[in-house]
Design a protein around this motif. Structure first.
Motif, PDB file in Angstrom:
ATOM      1  N   LEU A 263       0.831  -1.208   0.000  1.00 45.91           N
ATOM      2  CA  LEU A 263       0.000   0.000   0.000  1.00 45.91           C
ATOM      3  C   LEU A 263       0.865   1.257   0.000  1.00 45.91           C
ATOM      4  CD1 LEU A 263      -2.590  -1.103   2.719  1.00 45.91           C
ATOM      5  CD2 LEU A 263      -3.034  -0.935   0.255  1.00 45.91           C
ATOM      6  N   PHE A 264       0.346   2.300  -0.666  1.00 45.74           N
ATOM      7  CA  PHE A 264       1.055   3.573  -0.772  1.00 45.74           C
ATOM      8  C   PHE A 264       0.071   4.726  -0.622  1.00 45.74           C
ATOM      9  CE2 PHE A 264       3.035   0.413  -3.465  1.00 45.74           C
ATOM     10  CZ  PHE A 264       4.375   0.494  -3.155  1.00 45.74           C
ATOM     11  N   ASP A 265       0.590   5.873  -0.206  1.00 48.46           N
ATOM     12  CA  ASP A 265      -0.188   7.114  -0.248  1.00 48.46           C
ATOM     13  C   ASP A 265       0.767   8.259  -0.498  1.00 48.46           C
ATOM     14  OD1 ASP A 265      -0.149   9.188   2.371  1.00 48.46           O
ATOM     15  OD2 ASP A 265       0.825   7.255   2.690  1.00 48.46           O
ATOM     16  N   CYS A 266       0.245   9.347  -1.056  1.00 42.90           N
ATOM     17  CA  CYS A 266       1.060  10.530  -1.277  1.00 42.90           C
ATOM     18  C   CYS A 266       0.169  11.681  -1.717  1.00 42.90           C
ATOM     19  CB  CYS A 266       2.117  10.251  -2.357  1.00 42.90           C
ATOM     20  SG  CYS A 266       3.374  11.540  -2.512  1.00 42.90           S
ATOM     21  N   VAL A 267       0.524  12.896  -1.336  1.00 37.63           N
ATOM     22  CA  VAL A 267      -0.214  14.078  -1.777  1.00 37.63           C
ATOM     23  C   VAL A 267       0.239  14.542  -3.157  1.00 37.63           C
ATOM     24  CG1 VAL A 267      -0.606  14.860   0.592  1.00 37.63           C
ATOM     25  CG2 VAL A 267       1.416  15.664  -0.652  1.00 37.63           C
ATOM     26  N   LEU A 268       1.269  13.906  -3.716  1.00 33.92           N
ATOM     27  CA  LEU A 268       1.884  14.376  -4.958  1.00 33.92           C
ATOM     28  C   LEU A 268       0.908  14.536  -6.124  1.00 33.92           C
ATOM     29  CD1 LEU A 268       4.583  15.112  -6.381  1.00 33.92           C
ATOM     30  CD2 LEU A 268       4.765  12.693  -7.002  1.00 33.92           C
ATOM     31  N   PRO A 269       0.037  13.562  -6.431  1.00 30.07           N
ATOM     32  CA  PRO A 269      -0.796  13.710  -7.633  1.00 30.07           C
ATOM     33  C   PRO A 269      -1.715  14.920  -7.602  1.00 30.07           C
ATOM     34  CG  PRO A 269      -1.492  11.805  -6.325  1.00 30.07           C
ATOM     35  CD  PRO A 269      -0.173  12.253  -5.783  1.00 30.07           C
ATOM     36  N   THR A 270      -2.332  15.196  -6.465  1.00 28.40           N
ATOM     37  CA  THR A 270      -3.210  16.370  -6.398  1.00 28.40           C
ATOM     38  C   THR A 270      -2.403  17.664  -6.266  1.00 28.40           C
ATOM     39  OG1 THR A 270      -3.502  15.913  -4.024  1.00 28.40           O
ATOM     40  CG2 THR A 270      -5.236  15.171  -5.520  1.00 28.40           C
ATOM     41  N   SER A 332      -5.859  16.933 -11.440  1.00 26.82           N
ATOM     42  CA  SER A 332      -5.743  16.093 -10.246  1.00 26.82           C
ATOM     43  C   SER A 332      -6.405  14.743 -10.473  1.00 26.82           C
ATOM     44  CB  SER A 332      -6.367  16.796  -9.038  1.00 26.82           C
ATOM     45  OG  SER A 332      -5.665  17.980  -8.714  1.00 26.82           O
ATOM     46  N   LEU A 333      -7.568  14.741 -11.113  1.00 27.74           N
ATOM     47  CA  LEU A 333      -8.239  13.482 -11.439  1.00 27.74           C
ATOM     48  C   LEU A 333      -7.355  12.606 -12.312  1.00 27.74           C
ATOM     49  CD1 LEU A 333     -11.935  14.513 -12.205  1.00 27.74           C
ATOM     50  CD2 LEU A 333     -11.189  12.864 -10.477  1.00 27.74           C
ATOM     51  N   HIS A 334      -6.739  13.215 -13.313  1.00 31.72           N
ATOM     52  CA  HIS A 334      -5.861  12.430 -14.189  1.00 31.72           C
ATOM     53  C   HIS A 334      -4.679  11.848 -13.410  1.00 31.72           C
ATOM     54  CE1 HIS A 334      -3.279  11.135 -17.429  1.00 31.72           C
ATOM     55  NE2 HIS A 334      -2.310  11.811 -16.828  1.00 31.72           N
ATOM     56  N   ASN A 335      -4.028  12.664 -12.578  1.00 28.66           N
ATOM     57  CA  ASN A 335      -2.847  12.185 -11.854  1.00 28.66           C
ATOM     58  C   ASN A 335      -3.189  11.054 -10.900  1.00 28.66           C
ATOM     59  OD1 ASN A 335      -1.231  14.026 -13.165  1.00 28.66           O
ATOM     60  ND2 ASN A 335      -1.310  15.553 -11.526  1.00 28.66           N
ATOM     61  N   LEU A 336      -4.323  11.162 -10.222  1.00 33.00           N
ATOM     62  CA  LEU A 336      -4.757  10.068  -9.351  1.00 33.00           C
ATOM     63  C   LEU A 336      -5.030   8.804 -10.155  1.00 33.00           C
ATOM     64  CD1 LEU A 336      -7.182  11.991  -6.970  1.00 33.00           C
ATOM     65  CD2 LEU A 336      -4.999  10.955  -6.333  1.00 33.00           C
ATOM     66  N   THR A 337      -5.723   8.962 -11.262  1.00 32.12           N
ATOM     67  CA  THR A 337      -6.015   7.808 -12.121  1.00 32.12           C
ATOM     68  C   THR A 337      -4.720   7.171 -12.606  1.00 32.12           C
ATOM     69  OG1 THR A 337      -8.078   8.851 -12.849  1.00 32.12           O
ATOM     70  CG2 THR A 337      -7.238   7.051 -14.190  1.00 32.12           C
ATOM     71  N   HIS A 338      -3.742   8.000 -12.951  1.00 33.97           N
ATOM     72  CA  HIS A 338      -2.467   7.506 -13.452  1.00 33.97           C
ATOM     73  C   HIS A 338      -1.765   6.615 -12.416  1.00 33.97           C
ATOM     74  CE1 HIS A 338       0.955   7.722 -16.225  1.00 33.97           C
ATOM     75  NE2 HIS A 338       1.740   7.867 -15.174  1.00 33.97           N
ATOM     76  N   LEU A 339      -1.704   7.066 -11.167  1.00 31.88           N
ATOM     77  CA  LEU A 339      -1.023   6.286 -10.136  1.00 31.88           C
ATOM     78  C   LEU A 339      -1.791   5.020  -9.785  1.00 31.88           C
ATOM     79  CD1 LEU A 339       0.546   8.847  -7.650  1.00 31.88           C
ATOM     80  CD2 LEU A 339       1.438   7.902  -9.759  1.00 31.88           C
ATOM     81  N   ILE A 340      -3.110   5.105  -9.760  1.00 34.38           N
ATOM     82  CA  ILE A 340      -3.901   3.913  -9.473  1.00 34.38           C
ATOM     83  C   ILE A 340      -3.783   2.906 -10.621  1.00 34.38           C
ATOM     84  CG2 ILE A 340      -6.264   3.057  -9.126  1.00 34.38           C
ATOM     85  CD1 ILE A 340      -6.782   5.724  -7.607  1.00 34.38           C
ATOM     86  N   ARG A 341      -3.810   3.393 -11.874  1.00 33.48           N
ATOM     87  CA  ARG A 341      -3.590   2.510 -13.024  1.00 33.48           C
ATOM     88  C   ARG A 341      -2.237   1.818 -12.924  1.00 33.48           C
ATOM     89  NH1 ARG A 341      -3.379   5.806 -18.095  1.00 33.48           N
ATOM     90  NH2 ARG A 341      -3.420   3.810 -19.213  1.00 33.48           N
ATOM     91  N   PHE A 342      -1.230   2.573 -12.482  1.00 33.53           N
ATOM     92  CA  PHE A 342       0.116   2.011 -12.386  1.00 33.53           C
ATOM     93  C   PHE A 342       0.163   0.872 -11.380  1.00 33.53           C
ATOM     94  CE2 PHE A 342       4.540   2.038 -10.778  1.00 33.53           C
ATOM     95  CZ  PHE A 342       5.213   1.834 -11.980  1.00 33.53           C
TER      96      PHE A 342
END
Length: 375
Positions: A263-270, A332-342
């Motif tokens: 599991l990971f978390d980060c404020v970076l994408p938003t 922000s939506l795109h960046n979150l989607t990108h990391l979750i897709r990854f």
């Protein structure tokens, strides 16, 4: 209720896929978790967040205690009902926020006292108070209260913080009595292997439903983060979810997954989105740049998010240059989607046996690549 089942193990690395079961559903690992510090992922509604395929999100004990207060959230029916999110939620205990307010706080064995950055009032945080707040908030996972020293701290100071964290964990365990909430312990120790080993042994000994690696991304470079992860993960229980706190860059996530992190978390994408930047196949693009002014292509034709499916780079560039809030939300939506897709692509690569530390789905010939290019 908080069962963790390992599904597949990578033949080439220590990576694994799993399912972590909570009262609000399961989390398929490895997985990136968006950060909703004050009960909201900045600029994004819960309905929009569902579109990113987020399964578990974070909220922060410290900030919710300051505003609106845990009593109000409890009266509303808990954090899930309060923010309109019916999937799993994890609450950070506030230890990192205490670290970030070093010039305002005083730390001793009892806990932390500090001046509120919101209204200046005097506040005390102890392990017991942190647990009481998190039980009132009602998240699926609560984090133990820990001391998170900066990277620049001396070995002696980091050792003292470790010992204090372990004593605080014992107090957290004694206070926590919410059966439908899991308590995770946090391993500290900075960049000192012997301290990390000591902390891993002590925290693992509590046999909690999950365990986190803390004290990373506090000023050290990525090479130091990767050293910590490679050293510490073999020392952690195999049958518990492992959570690397505060990490959301693709390279570091891939290395961590290869070493058994879940599991990971980060404020970076938003944060990037709010500053006009997007993540595209491992690169960062600044949508403020004039080269996007007449670019009528989709932002990323491989992505299923609203920004990519409905808008062009030129339109997003226009929104950002015009300081329109919609632009910040879409990026922000795109960046979150990108990391979750990854993280989903890493899961698929582990399942098919093609995963490695330098994993990049856009450069792969595996099913993970095919999935990446078929939103």
């Amino acid at each position: 209720m908080f069962n963790f089942q390992i599904k597949n193990c990578c033949p080439n690395t220590r990576a694994r896929t799993g399912s972590f079961f909570t009262p609000h559903g399961q989390v398929l690992t490895p997985r990136f978790m968006p950060v909703g510090t004050s009960g909201t992922v900045k600029g994004i509604s819960s309905e929009q967040l569902l579109g990113t395929d987020a399964e578990m999100i974070l909220a922060n004990t410290f900030h919710l205690h300051l505003q609106p207060g845990e009593q109000i959230i409890s009266e509303a029916g808990g954090i899930h009902k309060f923010m309109g999110w019916d999937r799993p939620i994890l609450t950070d205990s506030g230890g990192f926020q205490v670290f970030s307010l070093a010039n305002l706080n005083k730390i001793d064995d009892q806990g932390v006292s500090f001046q509120s950055p919101r209204d200046g009032r005097h506040i005390e945080f102890t392990p017991e108070i942190a647990i009481e707040i998190q039980m009132a908030l009602g998240a699926d996972v609560a984090m133990a209260f820990d001391e998170c020293p900066p990277f620049s701290a001396s070995e002696n100071d980091i050792e003292l913080a470790c010992l204090r964290t372990h004593k605080w964990l014992e107090r957290c365990v004694s206070k926590h009595n919410k059966n439908d909430q899991a308590l995770f312990g946090i391993v500290q120790g900075g960049c000192f292997p012997h301290l990390r080993e000591m902390s891993a042994r002590i925290v693992s000994g509590f046999e909690l439903p999950g365990i986190a690696i803390g004290g990373v991304s506090v000023g050290e470079d990525s090479n130091e983060i990767n050293k910590i992860v490679r050293y510490i993960t073999p020392l952690l229980p195999e049958n518990r979810p492992r959570y690397l706190m505060g990490i959301g860059t693709l390279k570091e996530m891939a290395i961590a997954v290869a070493n058994g992190v879940d599991l990971f978390d980060c404020v970076l994408p938003t944060r990037l989105g709010r500053h006009g930047s997007v993540l595209i196949n491992g690169e960062r693009w600044n949508l403020k740049n004039s080269c996007f002014k007449n670019d009528f292509q989709p932002l990323d034709k491989t992505c299923s998010c609203e920004a990519c499916q409905k808008h062009t780079r030129a339109y997003l560039h226009h929104l950002i240059r015009s300081n329109e809030l919609l632009g910040l939300t879409l990026l922000s939506l795109h960046n979150l989607t990108h990391l979750i897709r990854f993280t989903k692509a890493m899961r698929l690569a582990i399942e098919e046996g093609s995963f490695s530390e330098d994993f990049a789905p856009w450069d792969s010939d595996s099913k993970a690549r095919n999935t990446w290019y078929c939103p």
